[in-house]
Design an enzyme around this catalytic site. Structure first.
Site, PDB file in Angstrom:
ATOM      1  N   LYS A 182       0.876  -1.222   0.005  1.00 19.36           N
ATOM      2  CA  LYS A 182      -0.141   0.015   0.133  1.00 19.36           C
ATOM      3  C   LYS A 182       0.919   1.316  -0.081  1.00 19.36           C
ATOM      4  CE  LYS A 182      -4.188  -1.726   0.565  1.00 19.36           C
ATOM      5  NZ  LYS A 182      -5.512  -1.975   0.796  1.00 19.36           N
ATOM      6  N   LYS A 190      -3.525 -11.053  -6.516  1.00 18.39           N
ATOM      7  CA  LYS A 190      -4.870 -11.453  -6.228  1.00 18.39           C
ATOM      8  C   LYS A 190      -6.018 -10.427  -6.777  1.00 18.39           C
ATOM      9  CE  LYS A 190      -5.542  -8.627  -1.955  1.00 18.39           C
ATOM     10  NZ  LYS A 190      -6.248  -8.486  -0.877  1.00 18.39           N
ATOM     11  N   LYS A 194     -10.165  -5.229  -4.849  1.00 17.98           N
ATOM     12  CA  LYS A 194     -11.287  -4.132  -5.205  1.00 17.98           C
ATOM     13  C   LYS A 194     -10.733  -2.881  -5.480  1.00 17.98           C
ATOM     14  CE  LYS A 194     -13.089  -4.360  -0.241  1.00 17.98           C
ATOM     15  NZ  LYS A 194     -11.991  -3.641   0.577  1.00 17.98           N
TER      16      LYS A 194
HETATM   17  P1  ATP Z   1      -8.091  -3.428  -1.043  1.00 14.76           P
HETATM   18  O1  ATP Z   1      -8.036  -3.632  -2.522  1.00 14.76           O
HETATM   19  O2  ATP Z   1      -8.699  -2.420  -1.057  1.00 14.76           O
HETATM   20  O3  ATP Z   1      -6.982  -3.688  -0.232  1.00 14.76           O
HETATM   21  P2  ATP Z   1      -9.260  -6.261  -0.736  1.00 14.76           P
HETATM   22  O4  ATP Z   1     -10.157  -6.493  -2.021  1.00 14.76           O
HETATM   23  O5  ATP Z   1      -7.856  -6.981  -0.682  1.00 14.76           O
HETATM   24  O6  ATP Z   1      -9.285  -4.837  -0.820  1.00 14.76           O
HETATM   25  P3  ATP Z   1     -10.013  -6.332   1.936  1.00 14.76           P
HETATM   26  O7  ATP Z   1     -11.043  -5.429   2.419  1.00 14.76           O
HETATM   27  O8  ATP Z   1      -8.478  -6.247   2.039  1.00 14.76           O
HETATM   28  O9  ATP Z   1     -10.251  -6.727   0.223  1.00 14.76           O
HETATM   29  O10 ATP Z   1     -10.556  -7.725   2.274  1.00 14.76           O
HETATM   30  C1  ATP Z   1     -11.482  -8.312   2.771  1.00 14.76           C
HETATM   31  C2  ATP Z   1     -11.393  -9.901   2.939  1.00 14.76           C
HETATM   32  O11 ATP Z   1     -11.494 -10.401   1.681  1.00 14.76           O
HETATM   33  C3  ATP Z   1     -10.329 -10.095   3.743  1.00 14.76           C
HETATM   34  O12 ATP Z   1     -10.301 -11.270   4.535  1.00 14.76           O
HETATM   35  C4  ATP Z   1      -9.242 -10.637   2.560  1.00 14.76           C
HETATM   36  O13 ATP Z   1      -8.324 -11.630   2.950  1.00 14.76           O
HETATM   37  C5  ATP Z   1     -10.432 -11.294   1.545  1.00 14.76           C
HETATM   38  N1  ATP Z   1      -9.957 -11.205   0.466  1.00 14.76           N
HETATM   39  C6  ATP Z   1      -9.780 -10.172  -0.316  1.00 14.76           C
HETATM   40  N2  ATP Z   1      -9.054 -10.309  -1.573  1.00 14.76           N
HETATM   41  C7  ATP Z   1      -9.374 -11.679  -1.758  1.00 14.76           C
HETATM   42  C8  ATP Z   1      -9.070 -12.577  -2.787  1.00 14.76           C
HETATM   43  N3  ATP Z   1      -8.606 -12.037  -4.065  1.00 14.76           N
HETATM   44  N4  ATP Z   1      -9.295 -13.975  -2.725  1.00 14.76           N
HETATM   45  C9  ATP Z   1      -9.528 -14.427  -1.326  1.00 14.76           C
HETATM   46  N5  ATP Z   1      -9.930 -13.606  -0.393  1.00 14.76           N
HETATM   47  C10 ATP Z   1      -9.854 -12.246  -0.485  1.00 14.76           C
END
Ligand code: ATP
Ligand code: LTN
Length: 338
Positions: free
Chosen positions: A119, A201, A204
């Site tokens: 980040k 991964k 969002k």
């Molecule tokens: P950002 O892109 O804003 O960092 P993010 O999509 O990674 O967000 P988070 O809010 O950080 O999402 O995560 C919410 C939950 O979803 C956490 O438990 C995280 O481990 C899970 N998660 C996020 N992305 C994935 C993914 N690609 N596969 C499986 N689990 C995920």
């Protein structure tokens, strides 16, 4: 060891940030597991809006997203009467405990956090102290409710390890104050990858909208994104490391249909990627449709959602205070005179 048992049940805590729209990765990696576990535990599901402001947010947009996220938790099937679904910012204990835990966390530990490094690289113009101490706030979330289990995607494991270390360090000084939480990682949904780069991964906050399936994507968009998904030139549906794009699609298909990989390999033996991608897209549309319908219905019911927000903030606040008082006493803060 004294474990605070709430209503005789073990405790589960998890949360998501209200940054961006939720993706299929969030759903399969986290939300879906929350549903499976919610019968067995006393559950706290938080919209972690304090975490969200480590990245600059538009205030009106953050409020809108946070409410949508809370509504989505319910639309996904979490019962708000049984599970405590609330905004982190409505319970001041999170920030208060985070401050105390900051004093039990080392700079070196935080420096090693890969999410911080990612980040910080992405937001080089705003590497604030909140971004650095983000994992301490996360530890506070979990420890405040004496959580036994924390369902998360694989990317959060490092933060869970830190939470355990900080809790053990605190307990070593003051006695058994905190329950040491265990992570819960679901099997195939543990890490859903980007449709455009299977080495990354699905996230969002990805700038490329084709990389992620958003939970609110309409069927045409879902089908189009899967058609464009990056694969390889092997032209066979096999679950193996050399084919990360196909592995990812198989994972998605498997979690959405409940079918094991061997069966999927058999089903698509000798058939092209086009057919396979269509099947994956359709399976995802089937999962998203009921979720989207429930979300629309709930969104119209303002009073119902407001009631949940109010009641659950009080409920979470009650349990948070119990732990916080104990911690404040242990570290030597004077008792309030009432
Ligand atoms: P950002 O892109 O804003 O960092 P993010 O999509 O990674 O967000 P988070 O809010 O950080 O999402 O995560 C919410 C939950 O979803 C956490 O438990 C995280 O481990 C899970 N998660 C996020 N992305 C994935 C993914 N690609 N596969 C499986 N689990 C995920
Ligand atoms: N850091 C997590 C969100 C999060 C969380 C938590 C998850 C904040 N506090 C407590 C589980 C338990 C993330 O970025 N996904």
């Amino acid at each position: 060891m004294e474990i605070i048992m709430i209503d005789g049940n073990k405790v589960l805590f998890s949360g998501m940030q209200a940054t961006g729209s939720l993706t299929l990765g969030n759903y399969l990696g986290a939300l879906k597991n929350w549903l499976t576990l919610s019968d067995e535990y006393m559950c706290f599901y938080s919209v972690v809006d304090l975490h969200s402001i480590t990245i600059r947010q538009d205030p009106a947009e953050l409020r809108r997203r946070a409410r949508n996220l809370l509504t989505l938790y319910i639309a996904a099937g979490l019962d708000p009467e049984k599970n405590c679904i609330y905004y982190q910012s409505h319970v001041s204990g999170h920030a208060e405990l985070a401050w105390i835990l900051n004093c039990f966390t080392y700079m070196g530990e935080l420096n090693r956090m890969t999410q911080y490094k990612d980040k910080a690289a992405k937001h080089a113009d705003n590497i604030n102290a909140g971004l650095f101490t983000y994992p301490v706030l996360m530890a506070a979330d979990i420890l405040l409710y004496q959580a036994d289990v924390v369902p998360v995607g694989r990317d959060q494991l490092q933060h869970l390890e830190l939470t355990r270390d900080v809790a053990q360090r605190f307990n070593a000084v003051y006695g058994d104050v905190f329950t040491i939480p265990e992570p819960y990682i679901g099997k195939s949904g543990a890490s859903i990858k980007s449709l455009q780069d299977p080495a990354k991964k699905m996230s969002k906050s990805d700038e490329n909208p084709n990389a992620s399936i958003y939970l609110m994507d309409d069927p045409d968009t879902v089908m189009r994104k899967f058609k464009r998904a990056v694969t390889d030139s092997e032209a066979c549906v096999r679950y193996r490391e050399e084919q990360p794009g196909i592995m990812n699609l198989m994972n998605i298909y498997s979690v959405c249909t409940g079918r094991p990989n061997e069966e999927i390999e058999r089903e698509f033996d000798g058939r092209g990627y086009g057919e396979f991608k269509t099947a994956v897209g359709e399976a995802v549309v089937d999962v998203l449709k009921p979720l989207q319908e429930r979300f629309e219905d709930l969104s119209k019911n303002k009073d119902y959602i407001d009631g949940i927000i109010k009641n659950n903030a009080e409920k979470a606040g009650y349990y948070a205070q119990k732990t916080l008082r104990k911690v404040q006493k242990k570290v030597g803060f004077p008792e309030k005179i009432r």
